[in-house]
Enzyme design. Structure first.
Site, PDB file in Angstrom:
ATOM      1  N   GLY A  29      40.537  34.092  36.085  1.00 47.39           N
ATOM      2  CA  GLY A  29      40.027  33.794  37.416  1.00 47.39           C
ATOM      3  C   GLY A  29      40.644  34.713  38.444  1.00 47.39           C
ATOM      4  O   GLY A  29      41.038  35.842  38.131  1.00 47.39           O
ATOM      5  N   SER A  30      40.748  34.244  39.643  1.00 45.11           N
ATOM      6  CA  SER A  30      41.187  35.093  40.753  1.00 45.11           C
ATOM      7  C   SER A  30      42.693  35.331  40.718  1.00 45.11           C
ATOM      8  O   SER A  30      43.468  34.530  40.175  1.00 45.11           O
ATOM      9  CB  SER A  30      40.814  34.451  42.091  1.00 45.11           C
ATOM     10  OG  SER A  30      41.637  33.327  42.355  1.00 45.11           O
ATOM     11  N   GLU A  51      44.338  36.578  33.139  1.00 43.31           N
ATOM     12  CA  GLU A  51      43.313  37.626  33.269  1.00 43.31           C
ATOM     13  C   GLU A  51      42.690  37.414  34.637  1.00 43.31           C
ATOM     14  O   GLU A  51      41.881  36.515  34.833  1.00 43.31           O
ATOM     15  CB  GLU A  51      42.295  37.518  32.135  1.00 43.31           C
ATOM     16  CG  GLU A  51      41.438  38.759  31.969  1.00 43.31           C
ATOM     17  CD  GLU A  51      40.166  38.702  32.798  1.00 43.31           C
ATOM     18  OE1 GLU A  51      40.145  39.357  33.873  1.00 43.31           O
ATOM     19  OE2 GLU A  51      39.236  38.000  32.403  1.00 43.31           O
ATOM     20  N   LEU A  52      43.079  38.271  35.594  1.00 39.49           N
ATOM     21  CA  LEU A  52      42.790  38.009  37.000  1.00 39.49           C
ATOM     22  C   LEU A  52      41.787  39.020  37.565  1.00 39.49           C
ATOM     23  O   LEU A  52      40.979  39.577  36.835  1.00 39.49           O
ATOM     24  CB  LEU A  52      44.109  38.006  37.778  1.00 39.49           C
ATOM     25  CG  LEU A  52      45.192  37.073  37.199  1.00 39.49           C
ATOM     26  CD1 LEU A  52      46.491  37.200  37.969  1.00 39.49           C
ATOM     27  CD2 LEU A  52      44.709  35.637  37.156  1.00 39.49           C
ATOM     28  N   CYS A  85      34.329  40.587  35.773  1.00 38.61           N
ATOM     29  CA  CYS A  85      35.658  41.042  36.200  1.00 38.61           C
ATOM     30  C   CYS A  85      35.879  42.525  35.956  1.00 38.61           C
ATOM     31  O   CYS A  85      36.748  43.140  36.576  1.00 38.61           O
ATOM     32  CB  CYS A  85      36.744  40.220  35.508  1.00 38.61           C
ATOM     33  SG  CYS A  85      36.650  40.264  33.713  1.00 38.61           S
ATOM     34  N   GLU A 182      37.920  42.937  45.469  1.00 40.26           N
ATOM     35  CA  GLU A 182      36.928  42.854  44.404  1.00 40.26           C
ATOM     36  C   GLU A 182      35.600  42.401  45.003  1.00 40.26           C
ATOM     37  O   GLU A 182      35.538  41.369  45.678  1.00 40.26           O
ATOM     38  CB  GLU A 182      37.392  41.869  43.332  1.00 40.26           C
ATOM     39  CG  GLU A 182      36.478  41.791  42.134  1.00 40.26           C
ATOM     40  CD  GLU A 182      37.064  40.908  41.030  1.00 40.26           C
ATOM     41  OE1 GLU A 182      36.767  41.168  39.855  1.00 40.26           O
ATOM     42  OE2 GLU A 182      37.811  39.960  41.358  1.00 40.26           O
TER      43      GLU A 182
END
Length: 281
Positions: A29-30, A51-52, A85, A182
């Protein structure tokens, strides 16, 4: 056993990170939420895989196969309306081919069809929510107000939310939010660069380091760029980089740990060392 728990996400996260029985936490996520989970889990030293967010550069050198690079941009930037992502966020194109690449990309982007994402004839569907679309529109409006140029401006546009019109921007600066954040939407930002060193400087000018893409025919440059880019994954003349056999993950504020491959399994294992003495023959 799999349990799915729905409800107040911050409250649920606090229970998980504060529990001594939770030995491992994996989150996708963020970056903002990842920071909070990491901080909350510090008290129990909870092991994490994060995992950002990402801000992937897509770098096109003047010796690249431009048709392949254009096809790669369309896959990397516009699939799922830009909501992955590892989407290309900043498209860096060497000055010698910049104008030709930009014109060809605009032609392809203007041919995209938006509408109901379940319809077979549609290329770009709505974003995941009205709030997500509003955020992307805010990034676009901020860039245009600061001097960015919209090469795909058209009267044929969807409602402002939850759709976002596929857009190509030029004349960007590193001070713009759309360069630093992003995007997570179908907006391609084009920036020219002069040489290899300049490309690396622009590409690494971000707190994120998840994925990057490089298009070139120079084998030496492939290795130099692959080593010099500050990210966990690099696609070289390839835009579809995910593979179950390869480690997936980033560096810097794109997280730590890996998913997939044997390295992803290692993140769920504890290594124990046994030193034995006094054994009888």
């Amino acid at each position: 056993m799999l349990n799915v728990v729905c409800g107040d996400a911050p409250a649920i996260g606090a229970v998980l990170t504060g529990s001594p029985t939770v030995r491992k936490l994996s989150f996708t996520g963020s970056t903002a939420v990842g920071r909070r989970l990491l901080a909350d889990g510090a008290a129990t030293v909870t092991r994490t895989t994060l995992e950002l967010g990402g801000n992937a550069p897509f770098i096109v050198f003047d010796d690249a196969d431009l048709d392949a690079a254009l096809a790669g941009v369309m896959v990397s930037k516009f699939r799922n309306a830009g909501q992955t992502c590892v989407c290309a966020n900043r498209i860096l194109v060497q000055q010698g081919v910049f104008d030709r690449f930009a014109a060809a990309l605009v032609t392809r982007v203007q041919a995209l069809r938006f509408g109901d994402g379940l319809a077979a004839e549609v290329d770009i569907g709505p974003l995941v929510s009205h709030a997500a679309a509003a955020r992307v529109h805010a990034l676009l409006d901020d860039a245009l107000a600061a001097g960015a140029c919209d090469l795909t401006a058209s009267d044929d546009a969807p409602p402002r939310a939850p759709w976002v019109r596929p857009t190509v921007l030029t004349q960007l600066t590193p001070a713009m939010r759309i360069w630093r954040e992003e995007i997570f939407g179908p907006i391609a930002t084009l920036v020219p660069f002069s040489d290899e060193a300049h490309a690396l400087t622009l590409a690494n000018d971000t707190e994120y380091g998840l994925a990057a893409y490089v298009y070139t025919r120079d084998a030496g440059r492939m290795w130099r760029m692959g080593e010099g880019l500050e990210c966990g994954m690099v696609g070289i003349n390839e835009a579809a980089i995910s593979n179950v056999m390869a480690p997936f993950g980033g560096v810097k504020q794109s997280g730590h740990g890996r998913e997939g491959s044997r390295y992803g399994l290692d993140d769920y294992l504890e290594h124990k060392y046994l030193c034995m003495g006094g054994l009888q023959a």
